[in-house]
Design an enzyme around this catalytic site. Sequence first.
Site, PDB file in Angstrom:
ATOM      1  CE1 TYR A   1      -4.333  -1.377   0.038  1.00  0.00           C
ATOM      2  CE2 TYR A   1      -3.016  -3.262   1.329  1.00  0.00           C
ATOM      3  CZ  TYR A   1      -4.174  -2.788   0.854  1.00  0.00           C
ATOM      4  OH  TYR A   1      -5.240  -3.469   0.386  1.00  0.00           O
TER       5      TYR A   1
ATOM      6  CG  ASP B   1       7.164  -6.715  -3.571  1.00  0.00           C
ATOM      7  OD1 ASP B   1       6.637  -5.970  -3.070  1.00  0.00           O
ATOM      8  OD2 ASP B   1       7.101  -7.657  -3.237  1.00  0.00           O
TER       9      ASP B   1
ATOM     10  CB  THR C   1       7.744  -3.255  10.205  1.00  0.00           C
ATOM     11  OG1 THR C   1       6.827  -2.142  10.199  1.00  0.00           O
ATOM     12  CG2 THR C   1       8.951  -2.842   9.679  1.00  0.00           C
TER      13      THR C   1
ATOM     14  CE  LYS D   1       2.574   5.725  11.027  1.00  0.00           C
ATOM     15  NZ  LYS D   1       1.661   6.135   9.919  1.00  0.00           N
TER      16      LYS D   1
ATOM     17  CG  ASN E   1     -15.631   4.115  20.010  1.00  0.00           C
ATOM     18  OD1 ASN E   1     -16.490   4.792  19.562  1.00  0.00           O
ATOM     19  ND2 ASN E   1     -14.532   3.210  19.642  1.00  0.00           N
TER      20      ASN E   1
ATOM     21  CE1 TYR F   1      -3.810  26.382  27.684  1.00  0.00           C
ATOM     22  CE2 TYR F   1      -4.333  24.717  29.207  1.00  0.00           C
ATOM     23  CZ  TYR F   1      -4.328  26.083  28.773  1.00  0.00           C
ATOM     24  OH  TYR F   1      -4.100  26.969  29.617  1.00  0.00           O
TER      25      TYR F   1
ATOM     26  N   GLY G   1      -3.378  17.579  38.519  1.00  0.00           N
ATOM     27  CA  GLY G   1      -3.726  17.695  40.014  1.00  0.00           C
ATOM     28  C   GLY G   1      -4.780  18.765  40.166  1.00  0.00           C
TER      29      GLY G   1
ATOM     30  CB  CYS H   1     -11.385  20.776  38.535  1.00  0.00           C
ATOM     31  SG  CYS H   1     -12.236  22.085  39.283  1.00  0.00           S
TER      32      CYS H   1
ATOM     33  CE  LYS I   1      -3.862  25.777  36.634  1.00  0.00           C
ATOM     34  NZ  LYS I   1      -4.923  25.727  35.957  1.00  0.00           N
TER      35      LYS I   1
HETATM   36  N1  LIG Z   1      -0.892   0.678   4.932  1.00  0.00           N
HETATM   37  C1  LIG Z   1      -0.774   1.687   5.582  1.00  0.00           C
HETATM   38  O1  LIG Z   1      -1.694   2.560   5.549  1.00  0.00           O
HETATM   39  C2  LIG Z   1       0.485   2.279   6.178  1.00  0.00           C
HETATM   40  C3  LIG Z   1       0.484   3.843   6.447  1.00  0.00           C
HETATM   41  C4  LIG Z   1       1.863   4.223   7.275  1.00  0.00           C
HETATM   42  C5  LIG Z   1       2.873   3.402   7.325  1.00  0.00           C
HETATM   43  N2  LIG Z   1       2.678   2.064   7.090  1.00  0.00           N
HETATM   44  C6  LIG Z   1       4.009   1.376   7.076  1.00  0.00           C
HETATM   45  O2  LIG Z   1       4.718   0.956   5.933  1.00  0.00           O
HETATM   46  C7  LIG Z   1       5.421  -0.378   5.820  1.00  0.00           C
HETATM   47  C8  LIG Z   1       4.513  -0.933   4.613  1.00  0.00           C
HETATM   48  O3  LIG Z   1       3.126  -1.014   4.821  1.00  0.00           O
HETATM   49  P1  LIG Z   1       2.352  -1.611   3.636  1.00  0.00           P
HETATM   50  O4  LIG Z   1       0.770  -1.739   4.383  1.00  0.00           O
HETATM   51  O5  LIG Z   1       2.710  -1.061   2.469  1.00  0.00           O
HETATM   52  O6  LIG Z   1       3.007  -3.271   3.754  1.00  0.00           O
HETATM   53  P2  LIG Z   1       2.606  -4.417   2.687  1.00  0.00           P
HETATM   54  O7  LIG Z   1       2.593  -5.644   3.589  1.00  0.00           O
HETATM   55  O8  LIG Z   1       1.262  -4.095   1.990  1.00  0.00           O
HETATM   56  O9  LIG Z   1       3.553  -4.286   1.587  1.00  0.00           O
HETATM   57  C9  LIG Z   1       4.932  -4.641   1.939  1.00  0.00           C
HETATM   58  C10 LIG Z   1       5.529  -5.132   0.657  1.00  0.00           C
HETATM   59  O10 LIG Z   1       6.885  -5.152   0.848  1.00  0.00           O
HETATM   60  C11 LIG Z   1       7.605  -6.479   0.051  1.00  0.00           C
HETATM   61  N3  LIG Z   1       8.817  -6.926   0.561  1.00  0.00           N
HETATM   62  C12 LIG Z   1       9.060  -7.680   1.372  1.00  0.00           C
HETATM   63  N4  LIG Z   1      10.359  -7.844   1.525  1.00  0.00           N
HETATM   64  C13 LIG Z   1      11.068  -7.187   0.564  1.00  0.00           C
HETATM   65  C14 LIG Z   1      12.199  -6.898   0.030  1.00  0.00           C
HETATM   66  N5  LIG Z   1      13.197  -7.560   0.435  1.00  0.00           N
HETATM   67  N6  LIG Z   1      12.585  -6.211  -1.351  1.00  0.00           N
HETATM   68  C15 LIG Z   1      11.421  -5.787  -1.627  1.00  0.00           C
HETATM   69  N7  LIG Z   1      10.006  -5.802  -1.577  1.00  0.00           N
HETATM   70  C16 LIG Z   1       9.895  -6.742  -0.006  1.00  0.00           C
HETATM   71  C17 LIG Z   1       6.207  -7.463   0.055  1.00  0.00           C
HETATM   72  O11 LIG Z   1       6.364  -8.427  -0.695  1.00  0.00           O
HETATM   73  C18 LIG Z   1       5.084  -6.382   0.135  1.00  0.00           C
HETATM   74  O12 LIG Z   1       4.704  -6.192  -1.222  1.00  0.00           O
HETATM   75  C19 LIG Z   1       5.124  -0.969   7.403  1.00  0.00           C
HETATM   76  O13 LIG Z   1       6.025  -0.511   8.136  1.00  0.00           O
HETATM   77  C20 LIG Z   1       3.622  -0.168   7.730  1.00  0.00           C
HETATM   78  O14 LIG Z   1       3.466  -0.155   9.056  1.00  0.00           O
HETATM   79  C21 LIG Z   1       1.720   1.599   6.450  1.00  0.00           C
END
Ligand SMILES: NC(=O)c1ccc[n+]([C@@H]2O[C@H](COP(=O)([O-])OP(=O)(O)OC[C@H]3O[C@@H](n4cnc5c(N)ncnc54)[C@H](O)[C@@H]3O)[C@@H](O)[C@H]2O)c1
Length: 423
Positions: A10, A30, A86, A213, A228, A259, A268, A271, A329
């Site tokens: 993504y 990839d 990750t 992050k 919630n 704030y 503390g 209130c 305060k």
């Molecule tokens: N998805 C989100 O909305 C979002 C937002 C902010 C941060 N993140 C962070 O960004 C990172 C990636 O998230 P994502 O959702 O895109 O993950 P994902 O699992 O959709 O994509 C990760 C991709 O990395 C590839 N990959 C693994 N090892 C590889 C290598 N050695 N060389 C090349 N490609 C390799 C996998 O095949 C996969 O296609 C994560 O650390 C996530 O926490 C995600």
Amino acid sequence: MKVAIFGLGYVGFTAACCIASQGHEVVGVDVSDAKIADVNAGRPPFEEPGLAEMMAAQLAAGRLSATSSVADAIAGATVAVVCVGTPSGIDGAHDMRYIVDVSRQIASALAGGGAAGPRLTVAYRSTMRPGSIRKLIAPIFRAQIGEGWQARAELVYNPEFLREAQAIQDYFQPSKIVVGTVDGQPCAAMEALHEGIEAPVFVTGYEEAELTKFVDNSWHAVKVAFANEIGRVCERLDVSARMIHQIFVADTKLNISPYYTRPGGAFGGSCLPKDVRALQHIATDAGANAHLIDSLLRSNEAHKNHQFQQIVAGLAPGARVLIAGLAFKAGTDDLRESPNVDIARKLIEAGFAVSIFDPGLQPAKLRGQNLGYAYTHLPSIDTLLVDQAVAQAGPWDLVVASNATARLLDLTGRRVIETHTIR
Ligand SMILES: NC(=O)c1ccc[n+]([C@@H]2O[C@H](COP(=O)([O-])OP(=O)(O)OC[C@H]3O[C@@H](n4cnc5c(N)ncnc54)[C@H](O)[C@@H]3O)[C@@H](O)[C@H]2O)c1
């Protein structure tokens, strides 16, 4: 410039399309052959509004391609952007295996030559804990390339804040851009990569960028959980949650504002603790089980203990400590649930010689609950108070500046710990 993107998930694939649309040459890498085939055949590897059209346009323009060859991807590249996953490990820590693999692959390809300039900027966008670049990734580059590896690779941490379903919009209009570098100084390649994107930019050290992050995501989680819990309380009490929300967010002075977000002293006063305790009771009584609200007072106590430990660290037994500011305060004499009273009490119990400077405070004038609180927690309060002349001249081993009262004293040359402000 040529940009290599590692990980076509993504984050990586959205970045690939967006960066290509800005006129850069983008090569995606990839480990999944299926994803590479999809991209080269014009099939988006996942659904994201607007991405298929963007991808088609960039493929047609010849600015976007995918490969499994790390060497081909970084050949002639100025920037490599790492977006591999990750995922959570079994203990909750991130599983860093993909980061380790991709770092080894990039570093070993670099050792064999390749990038456009003398050095490749390798920007990590994957979410990873503070210290990852310095303690895990930099050593991999050193091991693969050898001493002087910094002449070949510049490591940067550039956290990603996009939200799925709004990923393209978030790429071009992010809430902020954070760039962590080895020395906290700007990185030219990252400035070029972000050119044309309007957002506040923060250039900082690695660890601050890495932690950002987690802070953001945890804060968002706190907001959702809190909302919630309040929603559940409202439902149980047959109160309009919609109206409560409307009133709550309309307050941009105290509620939706910076704030109460700065780390410093415990909460503390007369209130906050009282009303948190009462809401805890209301929620439990109504069966709303508000675990986040339940945790607030315990968290606050933990903070007081943390500050007490900081104060006593390095103090000799029986050391003389001046507390500048006892009331919650400065300028008031309200001692009810003042965290400074707790600190004073703990110091006395631990055998330190405590004196207190608080010109707003005259024990003879304390009344009602305030009087009760003061004498319950500090029975010897009358003998602890010193005037400004004594506070200024006294033989203190440490001054605890617990509110703005401390500004009345010249503390030059004194050992001072501030408990009410950010460290
Ligand atoms: N998805 C989100 O909305 C979002 C937002 C902010 C941060 N993140 C962070 O960004 C990172 C990636 O998230 P994502 O959702 O895109 O993950 P994902 O699992 O959709 O994509 C990760 C991709 O990395 C590839 N990959 C693994 N090892 C590889 C290598 N050695 N060389 C090349 N490609 C390799 C996998 O095949 C996969 O296609 C994560 O650390 C996530 O926490 C995600």
